[in-house]
Design a protein around this motif. Structure first.
Motif, short mmCIF file in Angstrom:
data_model
loop_
_atom_site.label_atom_id
_atom_site.label_comp_id
_atom_site.label_asym_id
_atom_site.label_seq_id
_atom_site.Cartn_x
_atom_site.Cartn_y
_atom_site.Cartn_z
N ASP A 214 38.25 18.87 -7.40
CA ASP A 214 38.00 20.31 -7.46
C ASP A 214 37.53 20.79 -6.09
O ASP A 214 36.50 20.34 -5.58
CB ASP A 214 36.96 20.58 -8.54
CG ASP A 214 36.71 22.06 -8.76
OD1 ASP A 214 37.13 22.90 -7.93
OD2 ASP A 214 36.09 22.39 -9.79
N LEU B 75 33.85 21.83 -5.17
CA LEU B 75 32.77 20.84 -5.20
C LEU B 75 32.25 20.44 -3.82
O LEU B 75 31.31 19.67 -3.73
CB LEU B 75 33.26 19.57 -5.91
CG LEU B 75 33.74 19.76 -7.34
CD1 LEU B 75 34.24 18.45 -7.89
CD2 LEU B 75 32.63 20.32 -8.20
N PHE B 76 32.84 20.96 -2.77
CA PHE B 76 32.47 20.54 -1.43
C PHE B 76 31.40 21.44 -0.83
O PHE B 76 31.42 22.66 -1.03
CB PHE B 76 33.70 20.55 -0.51
CG PHE B 76 34.70 19.50 -0.88
CD1 PHE B 76 34.64 18.25 -0.30
CD2 PHE B 76 35.69 19.75 -1.81
CE1 PHE B 76 35.55 17.26 -0.64
CE2 PHE B 76 36.60 18.77 -2.16
CZ PHE B 76 36.53 17.53 -1.57
N PRO B 77 30.48 20.86 -0.06
CA PRO B 77 29.51 21.69 0.67
C PRO B 77 30.24 22.62 1.64
O PRO B 77 31.34 22.33 2.10
CB PRO B 77 28.67 20.66 1.43
CG PRO B 77 28.87 19.37 0.71
CD PRO B 77 30.26 19.43 0.15
N GLN C 165 30.96 16.78 -14.04
CA GLN C 165 31.73 17.31 -12.92
C GLN C 165 31.49 16.42 -11.70
O GLN C 165 30.36 16.23 -11.29
CB GLN C 165 31.32 18.74 -12.62
CG GLN C 165 32.12 19.40 -11.53
CD GLN C 165 33.55 19.66 -11.93
OE1 GLN C 165 33.82 20.14 -13.00
NE2 GLN C 165 34.48 19.33 -11.05
N GLU C 166 32.56 15.88 -11.12
CA GLU C 166 32.42 15.05 -9.94
C GLU C 166 31.85 15.87 -8.78
O GLU C 166 31.99 17.08 -8.73
CB GLU C 166 33.78 14.48 -9.51
CG GLU C 166 34.42 13.56 -10.51
CD GLU C 166 35.22 14.29 -11.57
OE1 GLU C 166 35.51 15.49 -11.42
OE2 GLU C 166 35.53 13.66 -12.60
N GLN C 167 31.22 15.19 -7.86
CA GLN C 167 30.75 15.78 -6.61
C GLN C 167 31.40 14.98 -5.47
O GLN C 167 31.70 13.82 -5.64
CB GLN C 167 29.24 15.64 -6.48
CG GLN C 167 28.45 16.34 -7.53
CD GLN C 167 26.96 16.07 -7.36
OE1 GLN C 167 26.46 15.91 -6.26
NE2 GLN C 167 26.25 16.01 -8.47
N TRP C 168 31.62 15.62 -4.36
CA TRP C 168 32.09 14.89 -3.18
C TRP C 168 31.02 15.06 -2.12
O TRP C 168 30.75 16.17 -1.67
CB TRP C 168 33.43 15.40 -2.69
CG TRP C 168 34.15 14.33 -1.91
CD1 TRP C 168 33.87 13.94 -0.63
CD2 TRP C 168 35.18 13.48 -2.38
NE1 TRP C 168 34.69 12.90 -0.27
CE2 TRP C 168 35.51 12.59 -1.33
CE3 TRP C 168 35.87 13.36 -3.58
CZ2 TRP C 168 36.49 11.63 -1.43
CZ3 TRP C 168 36.86 12.40 -3.68
CH2 TRP C 168 37.16 11.54 -2.62
N MET C 169 30.41 13.95 -1.73
CA MET C 169 29.30 13.97 -0.79
C MET C 169 29.81 14.25 0.63
O MET C 169 30.98 13.98 0.94
CB MET C 169 28.56 12.63 -0.81
CG MET C 169 28.09 12.18 -2.18
SD MET C 169 26.79 13.16 -2.91
CE MET C 169 25.42 12.73 -1.88
N HIS D 102 16.20 10.51 -6.32
CA HIS D 102 17.04 11.42 -7.10
C HIS D 102 16.57 11.47 -8.56
O HIS D 102 16.46 12.54 -9.15
CB HIS D 102 18.50 10.98 -7.02
CG HIS D 102 19.42 11.71 -7.94
ND1 HIS D 102 19.83 13.00 -7.72
CD2 HIS D 102 19.98 11.34 -9.11
CE1 HIS D 102 20.62 13.38 -8.71
NE2 HIS D 102 20.73 12.39 -9.56
N TYR E 194 25.12 9.78 -5.67
CA TYR E 194 24.53 10.64 -6.69
C TYR E 194 24.72 9.95 -8.03
O TYR E 194 25.52 9.03 -8.16
CB TYR E 194 25.12 12.05 -6.67
CG TYR E 194 26.50 12.17 -7.25
CD1 TYR E 194 26.69 12.53 -8.58
CD2 TYR E 194 27.64 11.94 -6.48
CE1 TYR E 194 27.96 12.65 -9.12
CE2 TYR E 194 28.90 12.06 -7.00
CZ TYR E 194 29.07 12.42 -8.33
OH TYR E 194 30.33 12.53 -8.86
N ASP F 68 25.45 10.39 -12.21
CA ASP F 68 26.03 11.26 -13.22
C ASP F 68 25.98 10.53 -14.56
O ASP F 68 26.11 9.31 -14.61
CB ASP F 68 27.49 11.59 -12.84
CG ASP F 68 28.08 12.71 -13.66
OD1 ASP F 68 27.33 13.46 -14.31
OD2 ASP F 68 29.32 12.85 -13.62
#
Length: 179
Positions: free
Chosen positions: A70, A73-75, A98-102, A134, A175, A177
């Motif tokens: 998605d 999801l990016f900074p 929801q996935e995150q991309w670091m 975290h 992270y 989840d």
């Protein structure tokens, strides 16, 4: 046949996003020996249906308007061309929510693997403190309950840590989840 190189997902076999398979790719109609197992965001049903080559060259994105991560999801500091490379030409990974991309150093980090406590201890011990922080700060769990949560991390059954590595400074990022 060597797999395509994905800068932001360097070992998609180890991460479980690509597996050996004789399934025919719905994009190129070839059986190349590997198939993508991660999420696909599009109208077509592409579960376990794309080869890594059609992801890497962008043909799966072009043919099905598919993305694999998605874009939201990016900074904000990740350049748009990097977001497009990951969203449209890089295998994604499945998370519990929801996935995150670091990101690190103004760039997206490379996804390494989903990890449980055993994998963290064996391959990424420097992340134990980060993950504990975290758990305490973001999840509001402290004391022995936080330790139990950390040791309950499981690659396959959640809660799961998702491990990344900065492409510039080699910092490990992660992270957690869960359902």
């Amino acid at each position: 046949m060597d797999l395509p190189v994905f800068r932001y997902h360097p070992d998609p076999i180890a991460s479980g996003s690509i597996v050996a398979s004789e399934v025919q790719c719905v994009c190129c109609d070839q059986r190349r020996g590997f198939i993508y197992m991660g999420p696909s965001y599009c109208e077509a049903e592409l579960e376990e249906a794309l080869c890594p080559w059609c992801i890497a060259d962008g043909s799966a994105h072009e043919k099905f308007d598919a993305s694999f991560v998605d874009e939201a999801l990016f900074p904000d500091d990740v350049p748009s061309e990097v977001v497009e490379e990951i969203a449209f030409r890089t295998p994604g990974f499945a998370g519990w929510q929801q996935e995150q991309w670091m990101a690190c150093c103004g760039d997206a980090a490379a996804f390494i693997e989903p990890a449980g406590h055993a994998e963290i201890r064996a391959r990424h011990p420097q992340l134990e403190g980060t993950l504990m922080m975290h758990i305490v700060q973001d999840r509001g769990i402290s004391g022995s309950a936080a330790t139990r949560f950390l040791t309950s991390l499981n690659r396959d059954h959640g809660p799961t840590a998702y491990v990344f590595c900065c492409c510039h400074c080699d910092a490990k990022l992660a992270y957690i989840d869960c359902l």
